[in-house]
Design a protein around this motif. Structure first.
Motif, mmCIF file in Angstrom:
data_model
loop_
_atom_site.group_PDB
_atom_site.id
_atom_site.type_symbol
_atom_site.label_atom_id
_atom_site.label_comp_id
_atom_site.label_asym_id
_atom_site.label_seq_id
_atom_site.Cartn_x
_atom_site.Cartn_y
_atom_site.Cartn_z
ATOM 1 N N ALA A 173 5.529 8.373 1.468
ATOM 2 C CA ALA A 173 6.729 8.192 0.637
ATOM 3 C C ALA A 173 7.138 6.722 0.618
ATOM 4 O O ALA A 173 7.504 6.175 -0.436
ATOM 5 C CB ALA A 173 7.873 9.053 1.187
ATOM 6 N N ALA A 174 7.037 6.047 1.761
ATOM 7 C CA ALA A 174 7.409 4.627 1.821
ATOM 8 C C ALA A 174 6.457 3.784 0.973
ATOM 9 O O ALA A 174 6.876 2.843 0.286
ATOM 10 C CB ALA A 174 7.398 4.148 3.275
ATOM 11 N N VAL A 175 5.189 4.135 0.999
ATOM 12 C CA VAL A 175 4.185 3.400 0.213
ATOM 13 C C VAL A 175 4.429 3.631 -1.280
ATOM 14 O O VAL A 175 4.394 2.688 -2.085
ATOM 15 C CB VAL A 175 2.766 3.827 0.644
ATOM 16 C CG1 VAL A 175 1.723 3.381 -0.362
ATOM 17 C CG2 VAL A 175 2.455 3.255 2.026
ATOM 18 N N ASP A 176 4.713 4.869 -1.652
ATOM 19 C CA ASP A 176 5.004 5.166 -3.059
ATOM 20 C C ASP A 176 6.230 4.373 -3.522
ATOM 21 O O ASP A 176 6.248 3.799 -4.609
ATOM 22 C CB ASP A 176 5.265 6.663 -3.260
ATOM 23 C CG ASP A 176 3.979 7.473 -3.131
ATOM 24 O OD1 ASP A 176 2.896 6.863 -3.124
ATOM 25 O OD2 ASP A 176 4.073 8.712 -3.021
ATOM 26 N N ALA A 177 7.257 4.339 -2.652
ATOM 27 C CA ALA A 177 8.496 3.637 -3.027
ATOM 28 C C ALA A 177 8.249 2.136 -3.192
ATOM 29 O O ALA A 177 8.876 1.490 -4.023
ATOM 30 C CB ALA A 177 9.574 3.889 -1.970
ATOM 31 N N ALA A 178 7.332 1.596 -2.403
ATOM 32 C CA ALA A 178 7.066 0.146 -2.471
ATOM 33 C C ALA A 178 6.230 -0.220 -3.703
ATOM 34 O O ALA A 178 6.204 -1.383 -4.124
ATOM 35 C CB ALA A 178 6.368 -0.316 -1.195
ATOM 36 N N GLY A 179 5.535 0.745 -4.289
ATOM 37 C CA GLY A 179 4.766 0.530 -5.521
ATOM 38 C C GLY A 179 3.763 -0.609 -5.369
ATOM 39 O O GLY A 179 3.019 -0.685 -4.384
ATOM 40 N N GLN A 180 3.775 -1.524 -6.347
ATOM 41 C CA GLN A 180 2.815 -2.643 -6.351
ATOM 42 C C GLN A 180 2.997 -3.558 -5.138
ATOM 43 O O GLN A 180 2.088 -4.280 -4.758
ATOM 44 C CB GLN A 180 2.985 -3.473 -7.629
ATOM 45 C CG GLN A 180 2.480 -2.800 -8.885
ATOM 46 C CD GLN A 180 0.982 -2.541 -8.817
ATOM 47 O OE1 GLN A 180 0.199 -3.453 -8.591
ATOM 48 N NE2 GLN A 180 0.587 -1.288 -9.007
ATOM 49 N N GLY A 181 4.201 -3.522 -4.566
ATOM 50 C CA GLY A 181 4.487 -4.417 -3.440
ATOM 51 C C GLY A 181 4.073 -3.840 -2.092
ATOM 52 O O GLY A 181 4.297 -4.480 -1.059
ATOM 53 N N ALA A 182 3.466 -2.645 -2.082
ATOM 54 C CA ALA A 182 3.137 -2.025 -0.786
ATOM 55 C C ALA A 182 2.211 -2.931 0.020
ATOM 56 O O ALA A 182 1.188 -3.416 -0.483
ATOM 57 C CB ALA A 182 2.494 -0.662 -1.016
ATOM 58 N N LEU A 183 2.594 -3.145 1.268
ATOM 59 C CA LEU A 183 1.804 -3.989 2.165
ATOM 60 C C LEU A 183 1.851 -3.325 3.545
ATOM 61 O O LEU A 183 2.874 -3.361 4.226
ATOM 62 C CB LEU A 183 2.401 -5.402 2.226
ATOM 63 C CG LEU A 183 1.765 -6.379 3.213
ATOM 64 C CD1 LEU A 183 0.283 -6.573 2.930
ATOM 65 C CD2 LEU A 183 2.479 -7.731 3.155
ATOM 66 N N VAL A 184 0.742 -2.692 3.907
ATOM 67 C CA VAL A 184 0.712 -1.902 5.136
ATOM 68 C C VAL A 184 -0.216 -2.574 6.133
ATOM 69 O O VAL A 184 -1.328 -3.000 5.774
ATOM 70 C CB VAL A 184 0.209 -0.465 4.833
ATOM 71 C CG1 VAL A 184 0.132 0.359 6.115
ATOM 72 C CG2 VAL A 184 1.117 0.208 3.815
ATOM 73 N N LEU A 185 0.235 -2.675 7.369
ATOM 74 C CA LEU A 185 -0.613 -3.214 8.436
ATOM 75 C C LEU A 185 -1.089 -2.045 9.279
ATOM 76 O O LEU A 185 -0.267 -1.251 9.761
ATOM 77 C CB LEU A 185 0.196 -4.199 9.297
ATOM 78 C CG LEU A 185 -0.546 -4.755 10.516
ATOM 79 C CD1 LEU A 185 -1.696 -5.668 10.075
ATOM 80 C CD2 LEU A 185 0.413 -5.504 11.427
ATOM 81 N N VAL A 186 -2.403 -1.942 9.458
ATOM 82 C CA VAL A 186 -2.974 -0.836 10.231
ATOM 83 C C VAL A 186 -3.663 -1.422 11.462
ATOM 84 O O VAL A 186 -4.506 -2.319 11.336
ATOM 85 C CB VAL A 186 -4.003 -0.052 9.370
ATOM 86 C CG1 VAL A 186 -4.594 1.104 10.171
ATOM 87 C CG2 VAL A 186 -3.356 0.448 8.084
#
Ligand SMILES: C[S@@+](CC[C@H](N)C(=O)[O-])C[C@H]1O[C@@H](n2cnc3c(N)ncnc32)[C@H](O)[C@@H]1O
Length: 248
Positions: free
Chosen positions: A88-101
């Motif tokens: 849900a957080a990734v969807d909300a961030a849209g094009q700006g999604a930046l996830v560190l794994v």
């Protein structure tokens, strides 16, 4: 309820500045002479937060291995995200999604330093596996210098599956590996993105590596085998921000 102890002058100051509503109480070491500690206790009182004096041994106990400098706060942290909340957080961030794994980072100092960089880069979330990885211990929180309180942490049971889920949501997955054929400067980091880093000893696990769309390396002209994982995290996050035109 996700309640933790945060210890040390700098992390406590960060929590009081940014999230005073989450601070339940402040403990100050009996006879503490550090002026910063007294200032923070005074600030907490002004904010209406209960301040108690405790023997040094009690602060030592709750701090574990972290250096408390005579002050600790009981802090109600935002809950860690599960898989659904991460998506849900990734969807909300849209094009700006930046996830560190982080694939199995085991040193709490490294986890804290990665959280600090991720928070500074305004990452959408940091993802770690539930098992065989450092958790948000007082040492990790302290090393994050407040970052742990500012970037959502997602703990997942199956990292490879989470990466596939992210991919289905349009997120491009780039794994960081010293033996990758292309460099981070030749890799496109615009759009929804997850950056995957490996553990201190083994690097990324095979299944994690195979779940990546791309692999990229940070070129190192010096004769070293690798960078510390938190250093590599900082380098790649801020190269991504540079490419994304984030320059504030
Ligand atoms: C200490 S390194 C692990 C070294 C491990 N022996 C290996 O072969 O991957 C921890 C992580 O930092 C990242 N890293 C370190 N140096 C890097 C570099 N020069 N290029 C890309 N990633 C790097 C990688 O994600 C790596 O898994």
């Amino acid at each position: 309820m996700n309640v933790h102890w945060i210890v040390g002058v700098h992390p406590v100051a960060g929590a009081l500045d940014n999230d005073p509503a989450r601070v339940r109480e402040v403990l100050v070491e009996q006879g503490a002479r550090n002026a910063r500690v007294q200032q923070l206790a005074e600030r907490a009182r002004t904010l209406g937060i209960p301040v108690h004096t405790r023997a040094r041994e009690q602060l030592d106990r709750l701090a574990g291995n972290a250096r408390h400098q005579g002050i600790a706060i009981h802090y109600e942290a935002p809950p860690t995200l599960d898989e659904a909340a991460l998506e849900a957080a990734v969807d909300a961030a849209g094009q700006g999604a930046l996830v560190l794994v982080l694939d199995g980072v085991t040193d709490p100092h490294n986890l804290g330093a990665c959280l600090r960089s991720a928070a500074a880069a305004a990452a959408t979330a940091v993802v770690v596996p539930k098992d065989r990885a450092a958790g948000l211990t007082p040492v990790a929180r302290r090393a994050s210098a407040g970052g742990a309180e500012r970037v959502p942490l997602a703990t997942v049971t199956n990292l490879a599956r989470t990466l596939r889920e992210l991919k289905q949501r349009g997120v491009w997955i780039t794994g960081l590996a010293g033996d990758a054929p292309r460099t981070i400067y030749e890799t496109d980091f615009t759009g929804p993105l997850a950056l995957v880093l490996g553990s201190e000893g083994e690097g990324m696990r095979r299944l994690t590596r195979e779940a990546c769309d791309f692999l990229a390396r940070i070129p190192m002209p010096g004769a070293m085998e690798s960078l510390n994982v938190s250093v590599a995290t900082g380098v790649v996050l801020f190269e991504a921000l540079r490419q994304r035109g984030v320059a504030r």
